[in-house]
Structure formats: C-alpha cells, structure tokens
Scaffold this active site. Structure first.
Site, PDB file in Angstrom:
ATOM      1  N   ASP A  84       0.869  -1.181   0.000  1.00 53.01           N
ATOM      2  CA  ASP A  84       0.000   0.000   0.000  1.00 53.01           C
ATOM      3  C   ASP A  84       0.910   1.237   0.000  1.00 53.01           C
ATOM      4  OD1 ASP A  84      -1.707  -2.141   0.636  1.00 53.01           O
ATOM      5  OD2 ASP A  84      -3.012  -0.883   1.879  1.00 53.01           O
ATOM      6  N   LYS A 111     -10.227   0.373  -2.265  1.00 47.72           N
ATOM      7  CA  LYS A 111     -10.134   0.059  -0.839  1.00 47.72           C
ATOM      8  C   LYS A 111     -10.510   1.292  -0.031  1.00 47.72           C
ATOM      9  CE  LYS A 111      -6.840  -1.242   2.829  1.00 47.72           C
ATOM     10  NZ  LYS A 111      -5.479  -1.731   3.138  1.00 47.72           N
ATOM     11  N   LYS A 133      -6.862   3.504  -3.070  1.00 49.26           N
ATOM     12  CA  LYS A 133      -7.259   3.468  -1.656  1.00 49.26           C
ATOM     13  C   LYS A 133      -7.450   4.887  -1.147  1.00 49.26           C
ATOM     14  CE  LYS A 133      -5.125   2.073   2.782  1.00 49.26           C
ATOM     15  NZ  LYS A 133      -3.981   1.352   3.382  1.00 49.26           N
TER      16      LYS A 133
END
Length: 216
Positions: free
Chosen positions: A89, A180, A151
């Site tokens: 991430d 996400k 995300k």
C-alpha cells in the site's frame, strides 16, 4: 455477508510492539481475514506466524506522507516483497499531485508496480487533502500506472474514507481497478455500505468488532 473476506486487519500505530503484531496475526487467522496490514519492520515476524495460513500480508510504502523520492519508495517496495509481503500500500506524493503534475504520479506508481511484479499494489491518494478534480486525477494516474487498487486514506490524515469519495473513485476505477476504503470504518453498517458501493477491501483496526457484530 461475510465481512471477514473484505477486511485488511490493520495496525500501523507508531507504538505497535512485536506482541501487538503477534496478536493481530492470531486475530486474522481466527477470523479468516483476507489480509493484515502492518509496518515493514514486522514483516518477518508476521511471515513466521502466518506461513501456514491463507492470510495475506500487506505493508506500507512511503507512509504516511508520500513525500519520499521515487527511488526510496521503489527500494521500500522491493525490500517489503523480499521480506514476505504479498501486497504493498503506497502513498502518492500529494504535494506534486496538487501542482497538476500527474505524469510524475503515474510514473512513480508504474515504477513501483514494475518493481513488485505480480504482487498487489494499492495506491493511497489521501482524499482528505484533495478536491474532486484532484481525486479523479489521482485515480486516473493509478489506473495508468497499472495499480491493482486505489485506496482512500492512510488513517493519519485529517479524515478517512467517505461514501462520496468511494463513489467518485469507483466511477474512475470501473472494473479495471479495485477500491479500498480505509480510515474511520468502525461499525458493521458503515462497512456494508462501502461494500454495496463497490469496494473490494476495507482497511480497519476494528475488524474483530465488525465480525463479532455480524455473528450476533
């Protein structure tokens, strides 16, 4: 709805100790969460605990500010994979995005994706600092850089995920990239709403409470 298969069981607090990571891993196994998300320094520990489980290991790169050089982020990503991460991430350079230099953003994403190959790359755009045009530009850069996910948040900004941001991100992502939602997801109703809006993962430190409330 089986919430556990959407949850990245997360612990990124600066005060996280090895025993906290061990507890997180055991909770992830017990609740069959899709993944954990932890600081890179604990990857080897997590790998040793989860090696016989199906729980994936995610870690963070350029976290939480995103202002590191691309070379530094690429090294972090490669190092993370070498130490057992299944997913990365990464945080974009928010300041550079805000200048309108989207080429820098997608080039950086592409470099990191190239460095980790078939491993999953999630791109954190930190929506709380962006206007809608910048959010769209960030999502398009993630798409162009061949990210697997976009995300919402690090959890360290001024705010976390919102329904409106997820809707906007999903419009850009379509079926070419997953979304996400992360930051502030603490109850079952909120989690379900995000899933209904099309998210594939939920980043939360409240995963155990979410699945307990599901069973009750």
């Amino acid at each position: 709805m089986q919430l556990n298969q959407y949850i990245d069981h997360t612990l990124l607090k600066p005060t996280a100790k090895p025993e906290d990571i061990e507890k997180l891993c055991m909770e992830a196994v017990a609740n069959q969460f899709i993944a954990i998300c932890i600081p890179p320094s604990y990857l080897k520990l997590a790998k040793s605990i989860l090696k016989t489980s199906n729980v994936k290991i995610a870690t963070v790169v350029g976290f939480p500010l995103g202002a590191m050089t691309t070379d530094a982020k690429v090294f972090e990503a490669q190092d993370a994979i070498a130490k057992g991460a299944d997913e990365v991430d990464m945080v974009i350079n928010i300041g550079i995005l805000k200048t309108g230099n989207t080429e820098y953003i997608w080039n950086e994403i592409a470099e990191i994706k190239k460095a980790i190959g078939s491993k999953i790359l999630k791109v954190i755009i930190e929506t709380c600092y962006l206007n809608d045009a910048e959010k769209k530009a960030a999502c398009l850069a993630a798409l162009k850089g061949r990210a697997d996910f976009v995300k919402t948040s690090t959890g360290f900004g001024t705010a976390g995920a919102t329904f409106e941001d997820v809707q906007l991100m999903k419009q850009i992502a379509g079926d070419k990239m997953k979304v996400k939602a992360s930051g502030g997801i603490k109850d079952r109703e909120t989690a379900i709403k995000y899933i209904e809006l099309g998210v594939s993962r939920l980043g939360t430190s409240s995963g155990v409470n979410l699945v307990i409330s599901e069973k009750n």
